[in-house]
Motif scaffolding. Structure first.
Motif, PDB file in Angstrom:
ATOM      1  N   CYS A  55       3.999  -4.008  -1.309  1.00 39.78           N
ATOM      2  CA  CYS A  55       3.603  -2.693  -0.481  1.00 39.78           C
ATOM      3  C   CYS A  55       2.293  -2.195  -1.311  1.00 39.78           C
ATOM      4  O   CYS A  55       2.234  -2.247  -2.664  1.00 39.78           O
ATOM      5  CB  CYS A  55       4.637  -1.713  -0.733  1.00 39.78           C
ATOM      6  SG  CYS A  55       4.213  -0.241  -0.063  1.00 39.78           S
TER       7      CYS A  55
ATOM      8  N   VAL B 104       1.153   0.654  -1.309  1.00 39.43           N
ATOM      9  CA  VAL B 104       1.447   2.110  -1.881  1.00 39.43           C
ATOM     10  C   VAL B 104       1.871   2.158  -3.219  1.00 39.43           C
ATOM     11  O   VAL B 104       1.532   2.555  -3.987  1.00 39.43           O
ATOM     12  CB  VAL B 104       2.040   3.044  -0.740  1.00 39.43           C
ATOM     13  CG1 VAL B 104       2.141   4.329  -1.270  1.00 39.43           C
ATOM     14  CG2 VAL B 104       1.398   2.898   0.647  1.00 39.43           C
ATOM     15  N   CYS B 105       3.179   1.596  -2.938  1.00 40.86           N
ATOM     16  CA  CYS B 105       3.704   1.820  -4.460  1.00 40.86           C
ATOM     17  C   CYS B 105       4.047   0.060  -5.110  1.00 40.86           C
ATOM     18  O   CYS B 105       4.384   0.228  -6.193  1.00 40.86           O
ATOM     19  CB  CYS B 105       5.379   1.869  -4.016  1.00 40.86           C
ATOM     20  SG  CYS B 105       6.198   0.656  -3.179  1.00 40.86           S
TER      21      CYS B 105
ATOM     22  N   LEU C   3       3.401  -2.036   5.029  1.00 41.86           N
ATOM     23  CA  LEU C   3       3.780  -1.192   4.162  1.00 41.86           C
ATOM     24  C   LEU C   3       5.554  -1.137   4.059  1.00 41.86           C
ATOM     25  O   LEU C   3       5.935  -1.321   5.265  1.00 41.86           O
ATOM     26  CB  LEU C   3       3.254  -0.057   3.968  1.00 41.86           C
ATOM     27  CG  LEU C   3       3.763   1.190   4.707  1.00 41.86           C
ATOM     28  CD1 LEU C   3       3.433   2.650   4.457  1.00 41.86           C
ATOM     29  CD2 LEU C   3       3.398   0.950   6.252  1.00 41.86           C
TER      30      LEU C   3
ATOM     31  N   CYS D 267       7.568   4.272   1.613  1.00 40.69           N
ATOM     32  CA  CYS D 267       6.505   4.781   1.502  1.00 40.69           C
ATOM     33  C   CYS D 267       5.922   5.046   3.020  1.00 40.69           C
ATOM     34  O   CYS D 267       4.974   5.948   3.229  1.00 40.69           O
ATOM     35  CB  CYS D 267       5.420   3.829   1.231  1.00 40.69           C
ATOM     36  SG  CYS D 267       5.741   3.315  -0.498  1.00 40.69           S
TER      37      CYS D 267
ATOM     38  N   ARG E 216       6.261   8.673   3.115  1.00 42.66           N
ATOM     39  CA  ARG E 216       5.557   9.270   2.175  1.00 42.66           C
ATOM     40  C   ARG E 216       4.092   9.477   2.709  1.00 42.66           C
ATOM     41  O   ARG E 216       3.482  10.443   2.193  1.00 42.66           O
ATOM     42  CB  ARG E 216       5.439   8.591   0.875  1.00 42.66           C
ATOM     43  CG  ARG E 216       6.759   8.411   0.373  1.00 42.66           C
ATOM     44  CD  ARG E 216       6.737   7.429  -1.021  1.00 42.66           C
ATOM     45  NE  ARG E 216       5.812   7.812  -1.801  1.00 42.66           N
ATOM     46  CZ  ARG E 216       5.218   7.031  -3.101  1.00 42.66           C
ATOM     47  NH1 ARG E 216       6.116   5.653  -3.158  1.00 42.66           N
ATOM     48  NH2 ARG E 216       4.411   7.221  -3.705  1.00 42.66           N
ATOM     49  N   VAL E 217       3.561   8.551   3.582  1.00 42.54           N
ATOM     50  CA  VAL E 217       2.148   8.597   4.122  1.00 42.54           C
ATOM     51  C   VAL E 217       1.942   9.148   5.334  1.00 42.54           C
ATOM     52  O   VAL E 217       1.029   9.182   5.990  1.00 42.54           O
ATOM     53  CB  VAL E 217       1.548   7.116   4.081  1.00 42.54           C
ATOM     54  CG1 VAL E 217       1.665   6.544   3.082  1.00 42.54           C
ATOM     55  CG2 VAL E 217       2.461   6.185   5.295  1.00 42.54           C
TER      56      VAL E 217
ATOM     57  N   PRO F  13      -2.039   3.450   5.364  1.00 41.73           N
ATOM     58  CA  PRO F  13      -2.761   3.878   4.022  1.00 41.73           C
ATOM     59  C   PRO F  13      -4.058   3.067   4.073  1.00 41.73           C
ATOM     60  O   PRO F  13      -4.821   3.470   3.219  1.00 41.73           O
ATOM     61  CB  PRO F  13      -1.704   3.404   2.995  1.00 41.73           C
ATOM     62  CG  PRO F  13      -0.990   2.502   3.501  1.00 41.73           C
ATOM     63  CD  PRO F  13      -0.754   2.995   5.022  1.00 41.73           C
ATOM     64  N   THR F  14      -4.098   1.940   4.808  1.00 37.66           N
ATOM     65  CA  THR F  14      -5.293   1.234   4.829  1.00 37.66           C
ATOM     66  C   THR F  14      -6.255   1.689   5.681  1.00 37.66           C
ATOM     67  O   THR F  14      -7.567   1.528   5.602  1.00 37.66           O
ATOM     68  CB  THR F  14      -5.165  -0.295   5.018  1.00 37.66           C
ATOM     69  OG1 THR F  14      -4.024  -0.687   4.061  1.00 37.66           O
ATOM     70  CG2 THR F  14      -6.246  -1.395   4.954  1.00 37.66           C
TER      71      THR F  14
END
Length: 324
Positions: A61, A63-64, A81, A85, A88-89, A94-95
């Motif tokens: 992942c 993120v984590c 991901l 997560c 969480r996002v 996140p990319t």
């Protein structure tokens, strides 16, 4: 209850004349991880089989950085991901920052299902190889996984093998270290009626080539008055712990309580052992009776010994092996 308001008075011998009194110490929480080096056998790695490294990276992942397990999510551009997560996002990749939606990466889930990987504790001696989805379950109970720090006075996150943790307890937590299989400790506390939750300094004993942790503390038992509890933990796995037994004795004024049992492994957390009441439990009124005087000060003497159970080759029964 702050630790610096509690006095612990340990003594190695079973005689009053040689009794040594000292105040216990207060130490900050230690949260640094165990930094391994090339000469340390406790290093933990996630070594992969040849040819699986790139796939393993795909299953990490972003993120984590943990391995991803179904459901594995992806955005419209194919970035993945883990499900933990995703919340969480706030549903944003996140990319590329695009909205994630509810797209599952079924292809990557299928690829993961076909993988076989070694245990992450392979460098510690574990030879097992598992399917990707079974690997995590094994690692949670692997006999060669590192141990958590057994210190109960703070939330310590340090992990390592037993020799490392013994050094860590001595150098970082400044615990009392003793050799021998018998002990005689006095636990002292002024104003004991104010004690609801308190932990005395941990003591580590070395005998039979093994290490044992002696705990003593006060805690609230439901709505009743606080109780005092002493128990022993073995620095090793549960199967090894069953080879040993110990006894604890506390008394005064012509009365005494005796506890005998098997030390619990440090694999079981301090809280788990305490909450199971697996040890010598002393009601507060009884503890003050043992203390004598006007019952305004706690003065408990706890004596004990550790022995190793040996198998009798003829009858199959266990016979005690007492250390000299």
């Amino acid at each position: 209850m702050e630790l610096d308001s509690i006095e612990c008075v340990p003594s190695l011998d079973l005689t009053d004349e040689d009794e040594i009194q000292h105040h216990h110490h207060q130490f900050p929480s230690i949260t640094k991880p165990h930094n391994n080096n090339s000469n340390n056998n406790t290093s933990v790695s996630s070594t992969n089989q040849p040819g699986t490294t790139s796939v393993h990276e795909l299953l990490e992942c972003p993120v984590c950085t943990n391995s991803m397990y179904p459901p594995i999510h992806q955005c419209h551009n194919g970035h993945t991901l883990c499900s933990t997560c995703k919340t969480r996002v706030h549903n944003r990749c996140p990319t590329c920052r695009q909205e994630l939606g509810d797209i599952r990466c079924l292809a990557l889930e299928k690829v993961a299902e076909s993988l076989e990987l070694p245990c992450r504790y392979m460098s510690l001696g574990c030879p097992e190889i598992f399917p990707y989805y079974s690997k995590l379950k094994h690692e949670a109970v692997c006999n060669l996984r590192p141990y958590n720090c057994p210190y109960a006075g703070s939330e310590c996150s340090v992990v390592g093998d037993i020799p490392f943790l013994v050094s860590h307890l001595r150098d970082d937590h400044k615990v009392d270290m003793h050799s021998g299989c018998t002990f005689n400790h006095r636990y002292v506390k002024s104003n004991p009626r104010e004690v609801e939750n308190a932990t005395w300094m941990l003591t580590v004993f070395h005998c039979f080539g093994q290490y044992f942790c002696l705990h003593f503390e006060a805690f609230q038992l439901s709505m009743a008055a606080p109780v005092y509890m002493a128990f022993l933990r073995f620095m090793g796995d549960e199967t090894e712990a069953r080879n040993y037994s110990y006894s604890l004795e506390v008394g005064g004024n012509g009365r005494k309580l005796i506890w005998e049992g098997t030390p619990r492994s440090v694999r079981d957390s301090h809280k788990k052992v305490r909450d199971s009441h697996d040890g010598l439990i002393i009601q507060r009124n009884m503890a003050l009776f043992f203390s004598g005087g006007d019952r305004k000060e706690l003065k408990l003497r706890v004596t004990g010994r550790i022995w190793k159970e040996q198998q009798n080759p003829e009858g199959g029964a266990c016979i005690p092996n007492l250390c000299s």
